[in-house]
Motif scaffolding. Structure first.
Motif, short mmCIF file in Angstrom:
data_model
loop_
_atom_site.label_atom_id
_atom_site.label_comp_id
_atom_site.label_asym_id
_atom_site.label_seq_id
_atom_site.Cartn_x
_atom_site.Cartn_y
_atom_site.Cartn_z
N SER A 26 0.81 -1.22 0.00
CA SER A 26 0.00 0.00 0.00
C SER A 26 0.84 1.27 0.00
O SER A 26 2.01 1.27 0.40
N GLN A 27 0.21 2.37 -0.41
CA GLN A 27 0.83 3.68 -0.34
C GLN A 27 1.18 4.03 1.11
O GLN A 27 2.22 4.66 1.39
N GLU A 28 0.32 3.63 2.04
CA GLU A 28 0.56 3.91 3.46
C GLU A 28 1.87 3.28 3.93
O GLU A 28 2.67 3.91 4.64
N ILE A 29 2.13 2.04 3.52
CA ILE A 29 3.39 1.37 3.89
C ILE A 29 4.56 2.09 3.24
O ILE A 29 5.60 2.33 3.88
N ASP A 31 4.78 5.22 2.40
CA ASP A 31 4.97 6.51 3.07
C ASP A 31 5.72 6.33 4.39
O ASP A 31 6.60 7.13 4.74
N LYS A 32 5.38 5.29 5.14
CA LYS A 32 6.08 5.03 6.40
C LYS A 32 7.56 4.73 6.16
O LYS A 32 8.44 5.20 6.89
N ALA A 65 7.82 -1.35 8.55
CA ALA A 65 7.28 -0.90 7.26
C ALA A 65 7.94 -1.64 6.10
O ALA A 65 7.27 -2.02 5.12
N SER A 69 6.24 -4.46 3.54
CA SER A 69 6.18 -4.20 2.10
C SER A 69 6.51 -5.44 1.26
O SER A 69 6.02 -5.58 0.14
#
Length: 259
Positions: A26-29, A31-32, A65, A69
């Motif tokens: 995900s984009q959230e992962i 970003d982290k 993170a 991923s």
């Protein structure tokens, strides 16, 4: 676990040496992971005037993170299809990061090469690490994008089908294989292959045959590029001859090269 790759995609991997998995994480992962990486860089995320080097290498990364991923159901399914169930080891690190910045300077690491997979005489010297025709230790090469990468953002250059040429080359070198530098010295003599750019949104992962020739290039865009290239490690060893079982796609590609 359901299979995510079609027979056509598996055939592409065997013949071309790679497959692109969109939305592998995900984009959230992403970003982290980027927050962690920027925190370790000695430059200002919001001030391009501080980006003075074409490439900065950061150390090994194994925070949650990064683990998240490369340990998704989608990737696990693809690993099973390419390598075989129980024949690979889950990644617990994404290795080092060559962060590429927009620059007029030419980076010094753009040569064609194949990633090596087991230590030579000096385990601390990566240039002495080796690769053999059974790809000892390594099941796949992964190109893991944590930032969006377009054609101008220094995408990795993949030489389509080059893994077959490398398999043929390594078949003459026995179990000892070749060192990183020995093989790098021979790749320019291989047949010319189509160049493909490893572009995609953050969360894209390219799963590549371990013998695939690839190279870095200069960054001509405006947004720094963050990509890891960890190996998927083997549990056991590949079988490329006299097997009673069905060969995996990784093994089939090697057999294609050695005839």
């Amino acid at each position: 676990m359901s299979e995510i790759l079609s027979n056509k995609e598996i055939e592409q991997f065997i013949l071309q040496g790679f497959i692109r998995i969109d939305h592998a994480f995900s984009q959230e992962i992403a970003d982290k992971a980027l927050d962690i990486l920027w925190n370790d860089l000695l430059c200002d995320r919001s001030d391009p005037s501080t980006w003075t080097e074409p490439v900065i290498r950061l150390g090994m990364y194994s925070q949650q993170a990064f683990i998240d991923s490369i340990n998704t159901d989608k990737l696990y399914s693809a690993f099973n299809q390419f390598v075989g169930e129980d024949k690979w080891i889950p990644c617990r690190s994404v290795g080092t990061f060559p962060v590429r910045f927009p620059s007029n300077q030419q980076p010094n690491d753009t040569g064609k090469h194949v990633d090596v997979s087991f230590p030579g005489n000096d385990p601390n010297n990566y240039l002495e690490w080796r690769v053999n025709v059974k790809s000892k230790g390594r099941a796949l090469l992964m190109l893991v994008l944590y930032s969006d990468v377009s054609e101008i953002d220094a995408p990795t250059v993949i030489y389509e089908g080059s893994h077959i040429d490398v398999a043929r080359l390594l078949s003459k070198e026995g179990d000892l294989g070749l060192s990183f530098m020995e093989l790098a010295g021979k790749v320019d003599e291989l047949p010319k292959r189509k160049e493909v750019y490893a572009t995609g949104k953050a969360g894209t992962v390219y799963l590549c045959h371990p013998f695939l020739v690839h190279s870095a290039q200069a960054h001509k865009g405006s947004i720094p590029k963050f990509m890891a290239q960890p190996p998927l490690l083997l549990n056991g060893e590949l079988s490329i001859s006299d097997s009673d079982e069905d060969y995996s796609p990784v093994e089939k590609a090697i057999r294609l090269g050695i005839g």
